[in-house]
Design a protein around this motif. Sequence first.
Motif: not given
Length: 104
Positions: A93-94, A96-98, A2
């Motif tokens: 916020s979500d 998705e990927k880092t 998050k």
Amino acid sequence: MKEIKAFVKPFKVNDIVHQLMDAGYPNITISMAEGTGNFQNDDPSISTHFSISDSPVAKLEIVSNKEDVEKIISIISEQGRTGNPGDGLIYISDVEKTYRVKQV
């Protein structure tokens, strides 16, 4: 994961950041900005020179595990509160990927 974005009074940043770091959340991005809050103006044109800005704010950004969100929000809320209107806002916020820059 998050992303937590908090807009707070600049004079509360040190208290918030120290508490977050003490709680094990050292990775914080801090930016200074200006906001209008509940600014009301009858003039429909808005200056690009920010002459209507009436509220300096600090933006804190933290990416964390989902399990840590409530604790982080609690720290920001407790340490950022002044008891007056306009103490700030917190958005979640979500993520998705880092990616790490050096690995891409």
